[in-house]
Write a protein that holds these residues in place. Structure first.
Motif, PDB file in Angstrom:
ATOM      1  N   ASN A   1     -10.007 -24.478  -7.931  1.00  0.00           N
ATOM      2  CA  ASN A   1     -11.153 -24.355  -8.838  1.00  0.00           C
ATOM      3  C   ASN A   1     -11.484 -22.896  -9.109  1.00  0.00           C
ATOM      4  OD1 ASN A   1     -13.110 -25.531 -10.468  1.00  0.00           O
ATOM      5  ND2 ASN A   1     -14.683 -25.405  -8.861  1.00  0.00           N
ATOM      6  N   VAL A   2     -10.600 -21.998  -8.681  1.00  0.00           N
ATOM      7  CA  VAL A   2     -10.823 -20.548  -8.802  1.00  0.00           C
ATOM      8  C   VAL A   2     -10.282 -20.046 -10.138  1.00  0.00           C
ATOM      9  CG1 VAL A   2     -10.223 -18.288  -7.828  1.00  0.00           C
ATOM     10  CG2 VAL A   2     -10.749 -20.216  -6.318  1.00  0.00           C
ATOM     11  N   VAL A   3     -11.001 -19.083 -10.746  1.00  0.00           N
ATOM     12  CA  VAL A   3     -10.518 -18.361 -11.928  1.00  0.00           C
ATOM     13  C   VAL A   3     -10.329 -16.906 -11.515  1.00  0.00           C
ATOM     14  CG1 VAL A   3     -11.021 -17.629 -14.283  1.00  0.00           C
ATOM     15  CG2 VAL A   3     -11.694 -19.905 -13.523  1.00  0.00           C
ATOM     16  N   LYS A   4      -9.098 -16.448 -11.501  1.00  0.00           N
ATOM     17  CA  LYS A   4      -8.773 -15.094 -11.045  1.00  0.00           C
ATOM     18  C   LYS A   4      -8.916 -14.110 -12.203  1.00  0.00           C
ATOM     19  CE  LYS A   4      -5.053 -12.356  -8.967  1.00  0.00           C
ATOM     20  NZ  LYS A   4      -3.650 -12.361  -8.500  1.00  0.00           N
ATOM     21  N   LEU A   5      -9.709 -13.062 -12.011  1.00  0.00           N
ATOM     22  CA  LEU A   5      -9.959 -12.090 -13.081  1.00  0.00           C
ATOM     23  C   LEU A   5      -9.760 -10.660 -12.595  1.00  0.00           C
ATOM     24  CD1 LEU A   5     -13.128 -13.682 -14.744  1.00  0.00           C
ATOM     25  CD2 LEU A   5     -10.782 -13.680 -15.608  1.00  0.00           C
ATOM     26  N   THR A   6      -8.667 -10.412 -11.897  1.00  0.00           N
ATOM     27  CA  THR A   6      -8.338  -9.069 -11.414  1.00  0.00           C
ATOM     28  C   THR A   6      -7.327  -8.418 -12.351  1.00  0.00           C
ATOM     29  OG1 THR A   6      -8.653  -9.821  -9.138  1.00  0.00           O
ATOM     30  CG2 THR A   6      -7.493  -7.718  -9.469  1.00  0.00           C
ATOM     31  N   PRO A   7      -7.674  -7.270 -12.970  1.00  0.00           N
ATOM     32  CA  PRO A   7      -6.737  -6.635 -13.921  1.00  0.00           C
ATOM     33  C   PRO A   7      -5.459  -6.173 -13.225  1.00  0.00           C
ATOM     34  CG  PRO A   7      -8.962  -5.755 -14.168  1.00  0.00           C
ATOM     35  CD  PRO A   7      -8.956  -6.559 -12.903  1.00  0.00           C
ATOM     36  N   PRO A   8      -4.338  -6.252 -13.910  1.00  0.00           N
ATOM     37  CA  PRO A   8      -3.067  -5.765 -13.336  1.00  0.00           C
ATOM     38  C   PRO A   8      -3.001  -4.243 -13.339  1.00  0.00           C
ATOM     39  CG  PRO A   8      -2.723  -6.461 -15.599  1.00  0.00           C
ATOM     40  CD  PRO A   8      -4.155  -6.801 -15.266  1.00  0.00           C
ATOM     41  N   LYS A   9      -2.134  -3.720 -12.500  1.00  0.00           N
ATOM     42  CA  LYS A   9      -1.948  -2.269 -12.408  1.00  0.00           C
ATOM     43  C   LYS A   9      -0.464  -1.931 -12.489  1.00  0.00           C
ATOM     44  CE  LYS A   9      -5.982  -1.634  -9.386  1.00  0.00           C
ATOM     45  NZ  LYS A   9      -6.447  -1.137  -8.049  1.00  0.00           N
ATOM     46  N   ILE A  10      -0.173  -0.709 -12.935  1.00  0.00           N
ATOM     47  CA  ILE A  10       1.207  -0.227 -12.993  1.00  0.00           C
ATOM     48  C   ILE A  10       1.576   0.427 -11.665  1.00  0.00           C
ATOM     49  CG2 ILE A  10       2.749   1.462 -14.070  1.00  0.00           C
ATOM     50  CD1 ILE A  10       1.377   0.969 -16.690  1.00  0.00           C
ATOM     51  N   LEU A  11       2.730   0.041 -11.128  1.00  0.00           N
ATOM     52  CA  LEU A  11       3.215   0.619  -9.868  1.00  0.00           C
ATOM     53  C   LEU A  11       4.083   1.845 -10.112  1.00  0.00           C
ATOM     54  CD1 LEU A  11       4.170  -2.637  -7.922  1.00  0.00           C
ATOM     55  CD2 LEU A  11       2.066  -1.286  -7.728  1.00  0.00           C
ATOM     56  N   GLU A  12       4.979   1.769 -11.079  1.00  0.00           N
ATOM     57  CA  GLU A  12       5.845   2.905 -11.378  1.00  0.00           C
ATOM     58  C   GLU A  12       6.370   2.807 -12.796  1.00  0.00           C
ATOM     59  OE1 GLU A  12      10.285   1.987  -9.924  1.00  0.00           O
ATOM     60  OE2 GLU A  12       8.864   2.000  -8.247  1.00  0.00           O
ATOM     61  N   THR A  13       6.760   3.934 -13.341  1.00  0.00           N
ATOM     62  CA  THR A  13       7.291   3.976 -14.700  1.00  0.00           C
ATOM     63  C   THR A  13       8.563   4.804 -14.756  1.00  0.00           C
ATOM     64  OG1 THR A  13       6.079   5.984 -15.357  1.00  0.00           O
ATOM     65  CG2 THR A  13       4.958   3.872 -15.686  1.00  0.00           C
ATOM     66  N   VAL A  14       9.354   4.555 -15.777  1.00  0.00           N
ATOM     67  CA  VAL A  14      10.527   5.382 -16.107  1.00  0.00           C
ATOM     68  C   VAL A  14      10.444   5.695 -17.591  1.00  0.00           C
ATOM     69  CG1 VAL A  14      13.042   5.496 -16.274  1.00  0.00           C
ATOM     70  CG2 VAL A  14      11.978   4.349 -14.312  1.00  0.00           C
ATOM     71  N   PRO A  15      10.370   7.003 -17.957  1.00  0.00           N
ATOM     72  CA  PRO A  15      10.255   8.179 -17.096  1.00  0.00           C
ATOM     73  C   PRO A  15       8.948   8.175 -16.301  1.00  0.00           C
ATOM     74  CG  PRO A  15      10.839   8.803 -19.335  1.00  0.00           C
ATOM     75  CD  PRO A  15      10.423   7.374 -19.379  1.00  0.00           C
ATOM     76  N   ASP A  16       8.915   8.959 -15.223  1.00  0.00           N
ATOM     77  CA  ASP A  16       7.727   9.072 -14.391  1.00  0.00           C
ATOM     78  C   ASP A  16       6.556   9.556 -15.232  1.00  0.00           C
ATOM     79  OD1 ASP A  16       5.771   9.738 -12.474  1.00  0.00           O
ATOM     80  OD2 ASP A  16       7.300  10.199 -10.983  1.00  0.00           O
ATOM     81  N   ALA A  17       5.436   8.820 -15.166  1.00  0.00           N
ATOM     82  CA  ALA A  17       4.271   9.168 -15.981  1.00  0.00           C
ATOM     83  C   ALA A  17       3.411  10.256 -15.351  1.00  0.00           C
ATOM     84  CB  ALA A  17       3.409   7.926 -16.220  1.00  0.00           C
ATOM     85  N   SER A  18       3.688  10.640 -14.108  1.00  0.00           N
ATOM     86  CA  SER A  18       2.907  11.706 -13.476  1.00  0.00           C
ATOM     87  C   SER A  18       3.132  13.010 -14.219  1.00  0.00           C
ATOM     88  CB  SER A  18       3.316  11.869 -12.013  1.00  0.00           C
ATOM     89  OG  SER A  18       3.156  10.661 -11.309  1.00  0.00           O
ATOM     90  N   PRO A  19       2.074  13.811 -14.437  1.00  0.00           N
ATOM     91  CA  PRO A  19       2.223  15.059 -15.180  1.00  0.00           C
ATOM     92  C   PRO A  19       3.326  15.948 -14.611  1.00  0.00           C
ATOM     93  CG  PRO A  19      -0.089  14.578 -14.797  1.00  0.00           C
ATOM     94  CD  PRO A  19       0.693  13.574 -13.999  1.00  0.00           C
ATOM     95  N   GLY A  20       4.260  16.325 -15.474  1.00  0.00           N
ATOM     96  CA  GLY A  20       5.318  17.245 -15.081  1.00  0.00           C
ATOM     97  C   GLY A  20       6.456  16.622 -14.299  1.00  0.00           C
ATOM     98  N   GLN A  21       6.408  15.310 -14.076  1.00  0.00           N
ATOM     99  CA  GLN A  21       7.438  14.664 -13.267  1.00  0.00           C
ATOM    100  C   GLN A  21       8.419  13.881 -14.141  1.00  0.00           C
ATOM    101  OE1 GLN A  21       7.724  15.124  -9.898  1.00  0.00           O
ATOM    102  NE2 GLN A  21       6.046  16.575 -10.199  1.00  0.00           N
ATOM    103  N   GLY A  22       9.649  14.350 -14.241  1.00  0.00           N
ATOM    104  CA  GLY A  22      10.706  13.602 -14.888  1.00  0.00           C
ATOM    105  C   GLY A  22      10.529  13.358 -16.367  1.00  0.00           C
ATOM    106  N   GLN A  23       9.751  14.206 -17.042  1.00  0.00           N
ATOM    107  CA  GLN A  23       9.458  13.958 -18.445  1.00  0.00           C
ATOM    108  C   GLN A  23      10.426  14.656 -19.392  1.00  0.00           C
ATOM    109  OE1 GLN A  23       5.366  14.801 -19.248  1.00  0.00           O
ATOM    110  NE2 GLN A  23       4.595  13.380 -17.730  1.00  0.00           N
ATOM    111  N   SER A  24      11.239  15.569 -18.900  1.00  0.00           N
ATOM    112  CA  SER A  24      12.141  16.331 -19.756  1.00  0.00           C
ATOM    113  C   SER A  24      13.593  16.008 -19.434  1.00  0.00           C
ATOM    114  CB  SER A  24      11.897  17.837 -19.570  1.00  0.00           C
ATOM    115  OG  SER A  24      10.564  18.175 -19.895  1.00  0.00           O
ATOM    116  N   ASN A  25      14.454  16.323 -20.401  1.00  0.00           N
ATOM    117  CA  ASN A  25      15.895  16.160 -20.230  1.00  0.00           C
ATOM    118  C   ASN A  25      16.286  14.730 -19.857  1.00  0.00           C
ATOM    119  OD1 ASN A  25      16.300  18.981 -20.679  1.00  0.00           O
ATOM    120  ND2 ASN A  25      15.720  19.367 -18.552  1.00  0.00           N
TER     121      ASN A  25
END
Length: 609
Positions: free
Chosen positions: A453-477
């Motif tokens: 009888n439960v309605v789950k309303l927890t938003p999803p989250k991103i664990l990792e991306t390719v290229p890395d979305a962290s500033p300066g990490q893996g974004q070039s070349n």
């Protein structure tokens, strides 16, 4: 005196004639440059695949050197022309000066003709090389920049959501149909010759004026109306073109091209407007290669969610993912008030109750079918409706195999289509996974699960991306053809993973024409170790995968020559419990592109943390 006047007039006419000829020659390299586009793209792909560092940059440097050299020659010839004209006009009737000026102009024009001809021959040879290696389609309007092919941007950014075979696909079975998904409803008459609302059940021939399917080396082989049958889904967004005869050859691979006509007289939306407009008004074109074999392998279920025997919140989406693409016309539809779509069903009371009303949708490149009820039970954090299954119930999900034809594993195809699930070529579902199509009911796929009888309303989250979305990490070349991906911490609602909710925006000096950059969105079910699932493995999360046209390599030094590609994952993306992805970092999102309302100019939208 009159003789001298006539001589001057004649000389002036000659100068104008020579000048017009010269102007025409100066414009010729622009036309030839469009032919070089496809060839350079092929070279870039080859160097990147071979692992040669900077291969794409090297090609750009060579291109710039050639352009600079030709521009320099153009300046020289223009100076020669001006000098010759001045000499002629100031000759004062001296025959030797007039003849010298004529000779200078003549030699300049001959020089330009030789250079332009050499460029044209080179472009022709390289363009033939692209065609021989399948380098992204040599037909089309080739638009702006090195390595760009026109009439392709409608895939992703334009009206087309997805199609099979994919762009530049190889090893395509001979019995594969052409399937196209649009983002809006299309007039069936655009695809079916002579179709009207009153003749919808009897007319199936291809509208060959709007859709051309032909061997790439000979447009005259385009299929006639009687050479293909067309069907479409209930929402009029997906069209399936099935050639009457097998494509290709039993001995040689054959390349095919597909052209969709744009403009007001081409493919039209249901509301009467052109499907291809604006920057994409020329329509859409792509190419694929057909192999020598036919597909006789039946499809199987890769994952059925919710998993059998479990108990889940009642707002979970029922989702069946197959190991290959399935026919969309047999896997989508509405079931309401006891009638409608019956190739799948969801029954309460352990399968004894009446099938639930709701809609079956196909997505994930025709690999995933989802079911949502019509019972609204709340809203998610973005203010969108959430639909629920019956509470505290035991539900049975049944996926029906199709009736077999006289040639198993092929299913029986009627005027109503297939009466069960098949792959895109028509092989009936292998529900018991014994690699043999046995038809219905033996090969149906059935399982049960429970709801709370439960309605789950927890938003999803991103664990990792390719290229890395962290500033300066893996974004070039990055590799030019590297897909963009994002792994979420939960399962996703596949039907929300559209090219509007997940997209790539190309920016930079080489990306000047939107009708060249294409992309398509899919989903990969993942294990807890963030690896794609295999048969009999359990998925507890999913990844968004965005394939795209190869990036344009950036220049070496100036910042303004860098090309950027910005992926966006918007809040239209929902998890398997219909909760929206919330990429904003604060409790109130003020007009950012990744806001709940998906609009950089929209109103503020609030959401739960």
């Amino acid at each position: 005196m009159q003789k001298e006047t006539r001589t001057k007039k004649r000389s002036l006419r000659n100068i104008l004639s020579e000048a017009l000829t010269l102007a025409a020659i100066f414009t010729f390299p622009t036309v030839v440059g469009a032919q070089l586009t496809g060839a350079v793209n092929a070279v870039q792909k080859t160097t990147a695949a071979a692992g040669v560092a900077g291969g794409g940059d090297l090609v750009q440097i060579i291109g710039r050197i050639i352009n600079i050299f030709l521009g320099f020659l153009g300046v020289i010839f223009l100076v020669l022309l001006l000098y010759a004209g001045y000499t002629w006009m100031t000759a004062g009737g001296a025959p030797e000066k007039v003849e010298s000026a004529k000779k200078t102009i003549r030699n300049a024009v001959i020089g330009l003709v030789i250079i332009a001809s050499a460029w044209a021959i080179t472009a022709f040879i390289l363009n033939a090389l692209v065609d021989a290696t399948g380098g992204g389609g040599v037909f089309g309007s080739g638009a702006g920049g090195i390595g760009l092919v026109g009439s392709s941007g409608s895939l992703g950014a334009g009206i087309i959501e997805y199609h099979l075979p994919e762009r530049n696909a190889t090893d395509v079975p001979r019995n594969t149909p052409v399937i196209i998904t649009f983002k809006e409803a299309i007039q069936p008459a655009s695809f079916i010759e002579g179709w009207t609302e009153s003749t919808s059940g009897t007319v199936t021939g291809l509208n060959s004026a709007n859709i051309q399917l032909y061997r790439s080396d000979d447009p005259k082989t385009a299929l006639a109306s009687s050479a293909a049958r067309v069907s479409f889904t209930q929402d009029r967004k997906i069209f399936v073109i099935r050639p009457v005869d097998l494509l290709g050859s039993p001995t040689n691979n054959v390349k095919y091209s597909v052209k969709l006509r744009g403009g007001n007289s081409g493919i039209l939306l249901q509301n009467g407007g052109p499907a291809f407009g604006g920057a994409y008004g020329q329509g859409y074109e792509w190419m694929f290669e057909v192999s020598t074999f036919t597909d006789t392998t039946p499809p199987q279920v890769l994952a059925a969610i919710p998993y059998a025997g479990g108990k889940y919140p009642r707002n979970i989406v029922i989702q069946v993912t197959f190991n290959e693409a399935v026919d969309p016309t047999g896997a989508t539809g509405l079931f309401q008030n006891g009638s409608g779509f019956t190739n799948m069903s969801i029954r309460p009371n352990g399968g004894l109750g009446t099938p639930l009303d709701g809609e079956y949708k196909i997505s994930n490149k025709y690999k995933t079918v989802e079911f949502l009820t019509t019972d609204k039970c709340g809203v998610n954090s973005c203010g969108k409706d959430v639909f629920c299954l019956p509470p505290d119930a035991t539900l049975e999900v049944a996926v029906k195999a199709a009736t077999l034809s006289s040639q198993p594993p092929m299913a029986q195809f009627t005027s109503q289509g297939f009466d069960g699930i098949t792959d895109v070529v028509g092989n009936s579902l292998d529900g018991n996974a014994n690699k043999i199509s046995e038809g219905s009911p033996q090969d149906g796929y059935v399982w049960t699960f429970g709801t709370s009888n439960v309605v789950k309303l927890t938003p999803p989250k991103i664990l990792e991306t390719v290229p890395d979305a962290s500033p300066g990490q893996g974004q070039s070349n990055r590799p030019l053809d590297e897909p963009v991906s994002a792994i979420f911490d939960t399962l996703l609602q596949s039907s929300t993973l559209t090219s509007e909710a997940a997209r790539i925006e190309p920016l930079g000096p080489a990306e000047t024409n939107p009708d060249t950059f294409w992309y398509s969105v899919g989903m990969e079910l993942m294990t807890a170790n963030n690896t794609p699932i295999k048969p009999n493995e359990v998925a507890d999360r999913a990844a968004v995968i965005i394939k795209h046209r190869p990036y344009q390599p950036s220049g070496l030094k100036p910042k303004e020559e860098l090309n950027y590609y910005n992926p966006f994952l918007l809040s239209d993306i929902q998890d398997a419990f219909q909760n929206c992805f919330n990429p904003a970092t604060s409790a109130v999102c003020k007009g950012a592109p990744n806001c709940c309302n998906n609009s950089p100019k929209g109103q503020d939208c609030s959401f739960k943390p």
